[in-house]
Design a protein around this motif. Sequence first.
Motif, PDB file in Angstrom:
ATOM      1  N   GLY A  41       0.809  -1.214   0.000  1.00 27.48           N
ATOM      2  CA  GLY A  41       0.000   0.000   0.000  1.00 27.48           C
ATOM      3  C   GLY A  41       0.836   1.255   0.000  1.00 27.48           C
ATOM      4  N   ALA A  42       0.238   2.349  -0.415  1.00 25.30           N
ATOM      5  CA  ALA A  42       0.954   3.626  -0.472  1.00 25.30           C
ATOM      6  C   ALA A  42       1.413   4.052   0.914  1.00 25.30           C
ATOM      7  CB  ALA A  42       0.056   4.705  -1.083  1.00 25.30           C
ATOM      8  N   GLN A  43       0.611   3.702   1.942  1.00 31.55           N
ATOM      9  CA  GLN A  43       0.968   4.105   3.293  1.00 31.55           C
ATOM     10  C   GLN A  43       2.081   3.237   3.867  1.00 31.55           C
ATOM     11  OE1 GLN A  43      -1.589   2.336   2.427  1.00 31.55           O
ATOM     12  NE2 GLN A  43      -1.764   0.600   3.817  1.00 31.55           N
ATOM     13  N   ASP A  44       2.440   2.190   3.167  1.00 33.38           N
ATOM     14  CA  ASP A  44       3.435   1.240   3.668  1.00 33.38           C
ATOM     15  C   ASP A  44       4.523   1.019   2.634  1.00 33.38           C
ATOM     16  OD1 ASP A  44       4.547  -0.548   5.473  1.00 33.38           O
ATOM     17  OD2 ASP A  44       3.512  -2.251   4.589  1.00 33.38           O
ATOM     18  N   SER A  45       4.939   2.087   1.998  1.00 29.01           N
ATOM     19  CA  SER A  45       5.875   1.965   0.880  1.00 29.01           C
ATOM     20  C   SER A  45       7.323   1.853   1.307  1.00 29.01           C
ATOM     21  CB  SER A  45       5.744   3.187  -0.042  1.00 29.01           C
ATOM     22  OG  SER A  45       6.114   4.356   0.654  1.00 29.01           O
ATOM     23  N   GLY A  46       7.589   2.103   2.603  1.00 29.58           N
ATOM     24  CA  GLY A  46       8.960   2.015   3.071  1.00 29.58           C
ATOM     25  C   GLY A  46       9.804   3.230   2.742  1.00 29.58           C
ATOM     26  N   THR A  47       9.183   4.307   2.266  1.00 29.86           N
ATOM     27  CA  THR A  47       9.966   5.475   1.895  1.00 29.86           C
ATOM     28  C   THR A  47      10.557   6.174   3.113  1.00 29.86           C
ATOM     29  OG1 THR A  47       7.908   6.766   1.880  1.00 29.86           O
ATOM     30  CG2 THR A  47       8.681   5.883  -0.227  1.00 29.86           C
ATOM     31  N   ASP A  48      10.091   5.844   4.322  1.00 33.09           N
ATOM     32  CA  ASP A  48      10.641   6.459   5.523  1.00 33.09           C
ATOM     33  C   ASP A  48      11.890   5.743   6.009  1.00 33.09           C
ATOM     34  OD1 ASP A  48       9.053   4.241   6.051  1.00 33.09           O
ATOM     35  OD2 ASP A  48       8.669   4.856   8.121  1.00 33.09           O
ATOM     36  N   GLU A  49      12.265   4.646   5.383  1.00 32.97           N
ATOM     37  CA  GLU A  49      13.440   3.886   5.777  1.00 32.97           C
ATOM     38  C   GLU A  49      14.548   4.059   4.748  1.00 32.97           C
ATOM     39  OE1 GLU A  49      13.486   2.397   8.581  1.00 32.97           O
ATOM     40  OE2 GLU A  49      11.409   1.927   9.106  1.00 32.97           O
ATOM     41  N   ASP A  50      15.788   4.164   5.231  1.00 37.50           N
ATOM     42  CA  ASP A  50      16.925   4.208   4.308  1.00 37.50           C
ATOM     43  C   ASP A  50      17.104   2.874   3.587  1.00 37.50           C
ATOM     44  OD1 ASP A  50      17.585   6.818   5.167  1.00 37.50           O
ATOM     45  OD2 ASP A  50      18.774   6.023   6.837  1.00 37.50           O
ATOM     46  N   VAL A  51      16.851   1.795   4.304  1.00 40.60           N
ATOM     47  CA  VAL A  51      17.066   0.451   3.763  1.00 40.60           C
ATOM     48  C   VAL A  51      15.832  -0.404   4.038  1.00 40.60           C
ATOM     49  CG1 VAL A  51      18.511  -1.617   3.842  1.00 40.60           C
ATOM     50  CG2 VAL A  51      19.546   0.641   4.191  1.00 40.60           C
ATOM     51  N   VAL A  52      15.257  -0.945   2.987  1.00 41.52           N
ATOM     52  CA  VAL A  52      14.152  -1.897   3.100  1.00 41.52           C
ATOM     53  C   VAL A  52      14.668  -3.240   2.594  1.00 41.52           C
ATOM     54  CG1 VAL A  52      11.855  -2.542   2.295  1.00 41.52           C
ATOM     55  CG2 VAL A  52      12.373  -0.143   2.813  1.00 41.52           C
ATOM     56  N   SER A  53      14.663  -4.246   3.475  1.00 41.12           N
ATOM     57  CA  SER A  53      15.152  -5.575   3.125  1.00 41.12           C
ATOM     58  C   SER A  53      13.979  -6.541   3.169  1.00 41.12           C
ATOM     59  CB  SER A  53      16.242  -6.016   4.104  1.00 41.12           C
ATOM     60  OG  SER A  53      16.851  -7.216   3.680  1.00 41.12           O
ATOM     61  N   HIS A  54      13.633  -7.097   2.009  1.00 43.84           N
ATOM     62  CA  HIS A  54      12.428  -7.923   1.902  1.00 43.84           C
ATOM     63  C   HIS A  54      12.804  -9.391   1.736  1.00 43.84           C
ATOM     64  CE1 HIS A  54       8.021  -8.033   1.088  1.00 43.84           C
ATOM     65  NE2 HIS A  54       8.356  -9.224   0.598  1.00 43.84           N
ATOM     66  N   ASP A  55      12.247 -10.222   2.606  1.00 44.88           N
ATOM     67  CA  ASP A  55      12.429 -11.663   2.506  1.00 44.88           C
ATOM     68  C   ASP A  55      11.410 -12.211   1.513  1.00 44.88           C
ATOM     69  OD1 ASP A  55      12.640 -14.408   2.828  1.00 44.88           O
ATOM     70  OD2 ASP A  55      11.559 -14.419   4.752  1.00 44.88           O
ATOM     71  N   ALA A  56      11.903 -12.670   0.366  1.00 43.43           N
ATOM     72  CA  ALA A  56      11.024 -13.241  -0.653  1.00 43.43           C
ATOM     73  C   ALA A  56      10.581 -14.658  -0.310  1.00 43.43           C
ATOM     74  CB  ALA A  56      11.731 -13.256  -2.008  1.00 43.43           C
ATOM     75  N   ASP A  57      11.240 -15.266   0.679  1.00 43.55           N
ATOM     76  CA  ASP A  57      10.896 -16.625   1.107  1.00 43.55           C
ATOM     77  C   ASP A  57      10.868 -17.579  -0.091  1.00 43.55           C
ATOM     78  OD1 ASP A  57      10.192 -18.709   2.797  1.00 43.55           O
ATOM     79  OD2 ASP A  57       8.040 -18.283   2.691  1.00 43.55           O
ATOM     80  N   SER A  58      11.940 -17.545  -0.872  1.00 41.02           N
ATOM     81  CA  SER A  58      11.976 -18.313  -2.115  1.00 41.02           C
ATOM     82  C   SER A  58      13.008 -19.434  -2.109  1.00 41.02           C
ATOM     83  CB  SER A  58      12.258 -17.384  -3.304  1.00 41.02           C
ATOM     84  OG  SER A  58      13.489 -16.697  -3.118  1.00 41.02           O
ATOM     85  N   ARG A  59      13.699 -19.638  -0.996  1.00 41.09           N
ATOM     86  CA  ARG A  59      14.784 -20.623  -0.941  1.00 41.09           C
ATOM     87  C   ARG A  59      14.309 -22.015  -1.347  1.00 41.09           C
ATOM     88  NH1 ARG A  59      19.257 -20.807   2.461  1.00 41.09           N
ATOM     89  NH2 ARG A  59      19.506 -18.625   1.869  1.00 41.09           N
ATOM     90  N   GLN A  60      13.075 -22.361  -0.984  1.00 46.35           N
ATOM     91  CA  GLN A  60      12.590 -23.714  -1.241  1.00 46.35           C
ATOM     92  C   GLN A  60      11.799 -23.838  -2.548  1.00 46.35           C
ATOM     93  OE1 GLN A  60      13.688 -26.041   0.765  1.00 46.35           O
ATOM     94  NE2 GLN A  60      14.626 -24.487   2.076  1.00 46.35           N
ATOM     95  N   LEU A  61      11.692 -22.759  -3.308  1.00 42.96           N
ATOM     96  CA  LEU A  61      10.909 -22.791  -4.544  1.00 42.96           C
ATOM     97  C   LEU A  61      11.738 -23.329  -5.713  1.00 42.96           C
ATOM     98  CD1 LEU A  61       9.065 -19.340  -4.398  1.00 42.96           C
ATOM     99  CD2 LEU A  61       8.213 -21.574  -3.655  1.00 42.96           C
ATOM    100  N   GLY A  62      11.051 -23.765  -6.763  1.00 41.91           N
ATOM    101  CA  GLY A  62      11.723 -24.093  -8.010  1.00 41.91           C
ATOM    102  C   GLY A  62      12.145 -22.832  -8.732  1.00 41.91           C
ATOM    103  N   ALA A  63      12.925 -22.997  -9.790  1.00 40.96           N
ATOM    104  CA  ALA A  63      13.504 -21.850 -10.484  1.00 40.96           C
ATOM    105  C   ALA A  63      12.427 -20.910 -11.031  1.00 40.96           C
ATOM    106  CB  ALA A  63      14.413 -22.333 -11.614  1.00 40.96           C
ATOM    107  N   GLU A  64      11.411 -21.464 -11.674  1.00 47.64           N
ATOM    108  CA  GLU A  64      10.390 -20.624 -12.301  1.00 47.64           C
ATOM    109  C   GLU A  64       9.597 -19.835 -11.260  1.00 47.64           C
ATOM    110  OE1 GLU A  64       6.538 -21.101 -15.330  1.00 47.64           O
ATOM    111  OE2 GLU A  64       7.979 -22.742 -15.070  1.00 47.64           O
ATOM    112  N   ALA A  65       9.195 -20.493 -10.184  1.00 48.18           N
ATOM    113  CA  ALA A  65       8.412 -19.819  -9.150  1.00 48.18           C
ATOM    114  C   ALA A  65       9.251 -18.770  -8.425  1.00 48.18           C
ATOM    115  CB  ALA A  65       7.868 -20.845  -8.160  1.00 48.18           C
TER     116      ALA A  65
END
Length: 423
Positions: A41-65
């Motif tokens: 959401g626009a209210q949660d864009s992270g623009t107030d933080e210098d660094v936004v680090s997002h966990d995609a939680d993709s370690r266990q996924l296949g290549a395409e996903a």
Amino acid sequence: MTVARSWLILADDLTGAADCAIAFARRGRSARVQWGTAGSGAQDSGTDEDVVSHDADSRQLGAEAAAARHAALLDRLHRPGRSVFKKIDSTLRGQPAAELAATLAALRRHGGAAFGILAPAFPATGRTTVAGRIRVQGRPLEETELWRRDHTYATGALPAMLEEAGLRGAAIALATVRAGGDVLRAALSDAARAGAVAVPDAETEDDLARIAEAGLALDAQESLVWIGSAGLAHALAAQEAGPSAPAQEIAAGPGGILVVVGSLAATSRAAARRLAGATRHVAVAPDLLLGADEAARARCRDAVAAGLHAGDDVLVEVAMGESPNLALGPRLADALGAWLAPVAPHLGALVATGGETAAALLAHLGVDGLRLIDEIEPGVSLGLTRGALAVPIVTKAGAFGTEDTLLRAVHHLRAIRHQGSST
């Protein structure tokens, strides 16, 4: 020194998201770790933080996903002027090549061009790059326990990994890296003009510092994707001019410290054995977590809650045995998180080892992010949970650290609990 910039870090697991973002936080930058739908959401864009680090939680996924998830995240979270760091596992677990290809393609949709510098070395934890190949404590990656237990690619050669995702790699020898300055910048520029991902060797933190300095001096920073682990993140953060990190007071919760070890890595298991003598130790079998005996699970959980309520520190370790079934990993992590969620009111602080374990536990505790504060040792981050629970937390990748790491983490959190310690 370069001017401090804002950063978007895309990671494939939670501990990686934290150990890269802490590189900036410990130098005075505001940094948060998030996951899931955060930033939608626009209210949660992270623009107030210098660094936004997002966990995609993709370690266990296949290549395409995994590729599709990273492309969608970049489309959602990228902002003009925000530099991109693609965090990959320093031993190539998961789908780093497919994720990188998707990240570069998405960035090209935004700006028309994209170039990558791939430097996964993390010398402080024994990970180096020699002749375009990863080594761990001086040994070829393919000879290590980590590779035998879990690997995606046929080899630890970085150019070969890139080729699997249709990317070209341009190896840059250690002698060129150590020449630094104009020589290294020219090699990076040549790779960019050739449409290749630059793959510089690095054996020391000074090597990573030279790579960061040369890369940051290139034009078109918004078209540049940095790819690596926390070693490269620290090198980049050190290049930026910024304030010294102020001391931050953090308060512990009412009870004891809960240490959760779900990682199979030998390092984490050795650290758990070392810690067991200084805490209440609860070994939990997979059959208990996944079986039908709810009464047995409740009795075991009640013992954990009672210890924490009394102010004792409790180590919960998933007892996987000598021949673990790796396919159970995601189910076990989720079941462990659900089982421990009711002890939340008794928590004073948390230590979570293994990204999958940490992510599942925090999700069940109603935590929606972390505010990063300090680094206890390389790859071991201290933060404060956000959301339904606000307690200090230490996160650590399973294969990082020594047999004393968990003990040091607990001692650090005990100081916070007893003294209201600042960083």
